[in-house]
Motif scaffolding. Structure first.
Motif, PDB file in Angstrom:
ATOM      1  N   LYS A   5       0.830  -1.217   0.000  1.00 61.43           N
ATOM      2  CA  LYS A   5       0.000   0.000   0.000  1.00 61.43           C
ATOM      3  C   LYS A   5       0.860   1.262   0.000  1.00 61.43           C
ATOM      4  O   LYS A   5       1.965   1.265   0.551  1.00 61.43           O
ATOM      5  CB  LYS A   5      -0.889   0.001   1.244  1.00 61.43           C
ATOM      6  CG  LYS A   5      -1.921  -1.112   1.235  1.00 61.43           C
ATOM      7  CD  LYS A   5      -2.729  -1.091   2.509  1.00 61.43           C
ATOM      8  CE  LYS A   5      -3.705  -2.241   2.529  1.00 61.43           C
ATOM      9  NZ  LYS A   5      -4.381  -2.377   3.835  1.00 61.43           N
TER      10      LYS A   5
ATOM     11  N   THR B  62      -0.443   8.363  -9.137  1.00 59.18           N
ATOM     12  CA  THR B  62      -1.169   8.978  -8.027  1.00 59.18           C
ATOM     13  C   THR B  62      -1.295   7.950  -6.916  1.00 59.18           C
ATOM     14  O   THR B  62      -1.182   6.742  -7.151  1.00 59.18           O
ATOM     15  CB  THR B  62      -2.587   9.426  -8.433  1.00 59.18           C
ATOM     16  OG1 THR B  62      -3.343   8.261  -8.798  1.00 59.18           O
ATOM     17  CG2 THR B  62      -2.545  10.396  -9.588  1.00 59.18           C
ATOM     18  N   ARG B  63      -1.539   8.464  -5.740  1.00 60.84           N
ATOM     19  CA  ARG B  63      -1.664   7.581  -4.582  1.00 60.84           C
ATOM     20  C   ARG B  63      -2.842   6.616  -4.737  1.00 60.84           C
ATOM     21  O   ARG B  63      -2.759   5.456  -4.371  1.00 60.84           O
ATOM     22  CB  ARG B  63      -1.854   8.473  -3.348  1.00 60.84           C
ATOM     23  CG  ARG B  63      -1.719   7.764  -2.037  1.00 60.84           C
ATOM     24  CD  ARG B  63      -2.029   8.706  -0.887  1.00 60.84           C
ATOM     25  NE  ARG B  63      -1.871   8.013   0.379  1.00 60.84           N
ATOM     26  CZ  ARG B  63      -0.832   8.158   1.166  1.00 60.84           C
ATOM     27  NH1 ARG B  63       0.132   8.991   0.851  1.00 60.84           N
ATOM     28  NH2 ARG B  63      -0.743   7.490   2.296  1.00 60.84           N
ATOM     29  N   ARG B  64      -3.938   7.092  -5.346  1.00 58.58           N
ATOM     30  CA  ARG B  64      -5.164   6.293  -5.382  1.00 58.58           C
ATOM     31  C   ARG B  64      -5.209   5.307  -6.548  1.00 58.58           C
ATOM     32  O   ARG B  64      -6.024   4.408  -6.557  1.00 58.58           O
ATOM     33  CB  ARG B  64      -6.374   7.227  -5.444  1.00 58.58           C
ATOM     34  CG  ARG B  64      -6.457   8.138  -4.234  1.00 58.58           C
ATOM     35  CD  ARG B  64      -7.650   9.030  -4.303  1.00 58.58           C
ATOM     36  NE  ARG B  64      -8.900   8.293  -4.093  1.00 58.58           N
ATOM     37  CZ  ARG B  64     -10.079   8.847  -4.023  1.00 58.58           C
ATOM     38  NH1 ARG B  64     -10.208  10.142  -4.175  1.00 58.58           N
ATOM     39  NH2 ARG B  64     -11.161   8.122  -3.823  1.00 58.58           N
ATOM     40  N   CYS B  65      -4.377   5.507  -7.562  1.00 55.80           N
ATOM     41  CA  CYS B  65      -4.355   4.611  -8.711  1.00 55.80           C
ATOM     42  C   CYS B  65      -3.222   3.592  -8.514  1.00 55.80           C
ATOM     43  O   CYS B  65      -2.548   3.587  -7.484  1.00 55.80           O
ATOM     44  CB  CYS B  65      -4.133   5.430  -9.984  1.00 55.80           C
ATOM     45  SG  CYS B  65      -4.441   4.517 -11.507  1.00 55.80           S
ATOM     46  N   ARG B  66      -3.048   2.713  -9.507  1.00 58.56           N
ATOM     47  CA  ARG B  66      -1.924   1.771  -9.421  1.00 58.56           C
ATOM     48  C   ARG B  66      -0.871   2.100 -10.471  1.00 58.56           C
ATOM     49  O   ARG B  66       0.007   1.276 -10.747  1.00 58.56           O
ATOM     50  CB  ARG B  66      -2.409   0.343  -9.648  1.00 58.56           C
ATOM     51  CG  ARG B  66      -3.323  -0.176  -8.575  1.00 58.56           C
ATOM     52  CD  ARG B  66      -3.676  -1.612  -8.891  1.00 58.56           C
ATOM     53  NE  ARG B  66      -4.792  -2.104  -8.119  1.00 58.56           N
ATOM     54  CZ  ARG B  66      -5.418  -3.238  -8.361  1.00 58.56           C
ATOM     55  NH1 ARG B  66      -5.027  -4.004  -9.359  1.00 58.56           N
ATOM     56  NH2 ARG B  66      -6.427  -3.618  -7.620  1.00 58.56           N
TER      57      ARG B  66
END
Lengths: 45, 190
Positions: A5, B62-66
């Protein structure tokens, strides 16, 4: 590849360019279109 | 006015590539996407995720994507190499990569907007030593050190990768090693 993560985000601007200036051409190297054979890592020599 | 960057040296971590022949030249290819790594130009990340029409394109990563160019701690690259080498569609290459630009640090690795190989290791497995030599010779065009890794099996190659990770780490003074954890990097901007 599993990298887990996200922890944090930042920016990096390297002082030294990590990219070499020009490709290395070895003398005597000719274009080679032969495909690579699959590497069977579980077979011995 | 541009904002000052957080760090001034690249993260250098580990990853796995495939070696492919394209237009008579040996190229590095990403494992998951059919993307060739350019010679003497950085690979710039582009988000490949299927986008809905009402969603805007976003900068990668981005943090939210992979999205982003991936690299990992040596243990993760070693494990991946070992798992992937059971059914390789094409020869695998292991090595270190410099990451910079916008970087998302994760638990076992990084995703970045810009990347270029830092050094490459071509495993010479079993009876395919000649292929490995051809690959190593061709990859020298990238202008970074390329070495052959002698090992009879993928497991032996993976062990060799672990040893190299320790050696390479010691060979880079002033950082935490080739796997340069950002916490340990000198920060000139704060």
């Amino acid at each position: 590849m599993q990298i887990g993560k996200p922890k944090r985000v930042y920016t990096i601007e390297p002082i030294e360019d990590p990219v070499p200036q020009a490709p290395v051409e070895e003398p005597g190297m000719e274009p080679d279109d032969r495909p690579f054979e699959p590497v069977d890592s579980n077979r011995g020599p | 006015v541009n904002e000052a960057p957080d760090y001034c040296g690249p993260v250098v971590a580990w990853r796995v590539w495939y070696a492919v022949q394209s237009a008579g030249e040996t190229r590095l290819s990403s494992v998951f996407h059919p993307a060739y790594w350019p010679v003497c130009k950085p690979l710039e990340a582009v988000c490949q995720r299927l986008r809905l029409p009402f969603r805007e394109r976003h900068e990668a990563p981005t943090r939210r994507c992979r999205c982003g160019v991936y690299a990992a701690l040596p243990e993760a690259a070693r494990d991946y190499f070992l798992a992937d080498s059971r059914q390789p569609p094409t020869p695998a290459v292991v090595g270190c990569v410099s990451l910079w630009g916008l970087v998302v640090e994760c638990e076992r690795g990084w995703r970045a907007s810009h990347a270029y190989p830092e050094r490459l290791f071509v495993p010479r497995l079993g009876r395919f030593g000649d292929t490995a030599s051809r690959i190593a010779r061709g990859l020298r065009r990238y202008g970074v050190p390329v070495e052959l890794l002698d090992a009879s099996t993928a497991a032996a190659a993976a062990d060799e990768i672990s040893s190299l990770a320790r050696l390479v780490r010691r060979s880079v003074p002033g950082t935490a090693g080739v796997v340069a954890l950002p916490e340990a990097m000198p920060n000139l901007w704060q």
